[in-house]
Design a protein around this motif. Structure first.
Motif, PDB file in Angstrom:
ATOM      1  N   ALA A  29       0.806  -1.217   0.000  1.00 25.97           N
ATOM      2  CA  ALA A  29       0.000   0.000   0.000  1.00 25.97           C
ATOM      3  C   ALA A  29       0.833   1.258   0.000  1.00 25.97           C
ATOM      4  N   ALA A  30       2.085   1.203   0.423  1.00 25.38           N
ATOM      5  CA  ALA A  30       2.912   2.401   0.551  1.00 25.38           C
ATOM      6  C   ALA A  30       3.479   2.816  -0.797  1.00 25.38           C
ATOM      7  N   PRO A  31       3.772   4.108  -0.970  1.00 22.00           N
ATOM      8  CA  PRO A  31       4.434   4.549  -2.205  1.00 22.00           C
ATOM      9  C   PRO A  31       5.872   4.066  -2.253  1.00 22.00           C
ATOM     10  N   VAL A  32       6.463   4.125  -3.447  1.00 24.69           N
ATOM     11  CA  VAL A  32       7.839   3.716  -3.728  1.00 24.69           C
ATOM     12  C   VAL A  32       7.986   2.197  -3.560  1.00 24.69           C
ATOM     13  N   LEU A 139      10.304  12.453  -0.644  1.00 22.63           N
ATOM     14  CA  LEU A 139      10.105  11.377   0.342  1.00 22.63           C
ATOM     15  C   LEU A 139      11.412  10.664   0.654  1.00 22.63           C
ATOM     16  N   LEU A 140      12.205  10.417  -0.370  1.00 21.27           N
ATOM     17  CA  LEU A 140      13.494   9.763  -0.148  1.00 21.27           C
ATOM     18  C   LEU A 140      14.485  10.706   0.527  1.00 21.27           C
ATOM     19  N   GLY A 144      11.840   9.239   4.346  1.00 22.82           N
ATOM     20  CA  GLY A 144      10.507   8.728   4.612  1.00 22.82           C
ATOM     21  C   GLY A 144      10.428   7.220   4.527  1.00 22.82           C
ATOM     22  N   HIS A 145      11.224   6.615   3.638  1.00 22.95           N
ATOM     23  CA  HIS A 145      11.202   5.152   3.526  1.00 22.95           C
ATOM     24  C   HIS A 145      11.795   4.496   4.768  1.00 22.95           C
ATOM     25  N   LEU A 146      12.816   5.124   5.350  1.00 26.38           N
ATOM     26  CA  LEU A 146      13.395   4.581   6.580  1.00 26.38           C
ATOM     27  C   LEU A 146      12.471   4.799   7.776  1.00 26.38           C
ATOM     28  N   LEU A 147      11.787   5.937   7.797  1.00 27.12           N
ATOM     29  CA  LEU A 147      10.842   6.190   8.881  1.00 27.12           C
ATOM     30  C   LEU A 147       9.677   5.209   8.828  1.00 27.12           C
ATOM     31  N   LEU A 148       9.234   4.862   7.618  1.00 28.03           N
ATOM     32  CA  LEU A 148       8.150   3.884   7.494  1.00 28.03           C
ATOM     33  C   LEU A 148       8.575   2.538   8.084  1.00 28.03           C
ATOM     34  N   ILE A 149       9.793   2.103   7.778  1.00 26.91           N
ATOM     35  CA  ILE A 149      10.289   0.846   8.331  1.00 26.91           C
ATOM     36  C   ILE A 149      10.382   0.933   9.852  1.00 26.91           C
ATOM     37  N   ARG A 150      10.823   2.083  10.352  1.00 30.58           N
ATOM     38  CA  ARG A 150      10.926   2.262  11.804  1.00 30.58           C
ATOM     39  C   ARG A 150       9.558   2.170  12.470  1.00 30.58           C
TER      40      ARG A 150
END
Length: 259
Positions: A29-32, A139-140, A144-150
């Protein structure tokens, strides 16, 4: 006869499968991460690595009857819902750039000009594609991609596997935040669309004062040229608005994860 060293292999495989569900659903569902150009094998590897690290931080035991039982299906459903909620919350802010691009393209007269979006695989307006590329870079750039994983890992502490579905208030907050997506898209497109409307009003007054003027041969190039100039001039302001929309989405993801 199974060797003693392999006695717990089946349980470990079920744990590995379960650990991949929540991160995998969030990446869909997430972008990228959910882009059509991202290989499925890469998403599986990332989901496995993140899920195993997150699952090892909480105490969890498989249902007594296994994942094929009613309790196991309910457990899998809860993991899927939790992952989709996290990824969709980030997708809302990212989609605001598409809405802004559609508004600007229609105001410029480029609503018919479309191209295939490599992230979703669907056809979208060229201006929306331009803003989506900016949103991806922003976002990169803001990790933002690392924050999503966190936040995905943090969600295991607030809602461990087997803890049931998310509360109803969570879905209400997602729906309310989704309604703000159109407001965020309007804010992003406002600097360009408002000025283009003024240009069209000027062209309408010219058409009234000079009825012999061919409005279609003059108004279309003027509106298109004004839109291109405004996109170049207003790019920094629009970039700040897109960044604010992405930050709001990340804050929403953090709230959902319980962090």
């Amino acid at each position: 006869m199974i060797a003693p060293g392999f006695a717990g292999v089946e349980a470990q495989l079920w744990l590995l499968l379960l650990a991949m569900i929540r991160p995998g659903a969030a990446f869909i569902a997430a972008p990228v991460f959910g882009a059509a150009a991202v290989p499925v094998q890469l998403r599986i590897i990332l989901s496995m690595a993140i899920g195993m690290a997150a699952l090892s931080s909480v105490h969890f035991t498989l249902p007594a009857d296994g994942l094929a039982s009613f309790a196991g299906i309910a457990l899998i459903g809860g993991e899927v819902v939790a992952g989709l909620s996290l990824g969709f919350a980030l997708q809302i802010g990212y989609s605001a750039a598409f809405i802004a691009g559609e508004s600007i393209a229609n105001a410029m007269g480029l609503g018919f000009a479309s191209m295939v979006d490599p992230l979703s695989g669907n056809s979208t307006a060229v201006v929306g594609q331009f803003l989506s590329i900016i949103a991806t870079f922003l976002l990169l750039a803001m990790d933002g991609h690392l924050l999503l994983i966190r936040y995905i890992i943090a969600s295991y502490q607030a809602l461990p596997p087997g803890g049931g579905l998310m509360p109803a208030a969570v879905f209400q907050s997602i729906a309310a935040f989704g309604g703000s997506m159109f407001a965020m898209g309007a804010v992003i497109a406002l600097p360009v669309t408002f000025t283009i409307i003024l240009v069209q009003l000027v062209m309408a007054m010219l058409a009234r004062t000079a009825p012999s003027l061919n409005l279609f041969s003059v108004g279309m190039p003027a509106t298109l040229l004004a839109g291109l100039i405004l996109l170049a001039v207003g790019a920094p302001v629009m970039g700040e608005a897109i960044t604010q929309a992405l930050r709001s989405s990340l804050d929403m993801v953090q709230t959902l994860s319980g962090g």
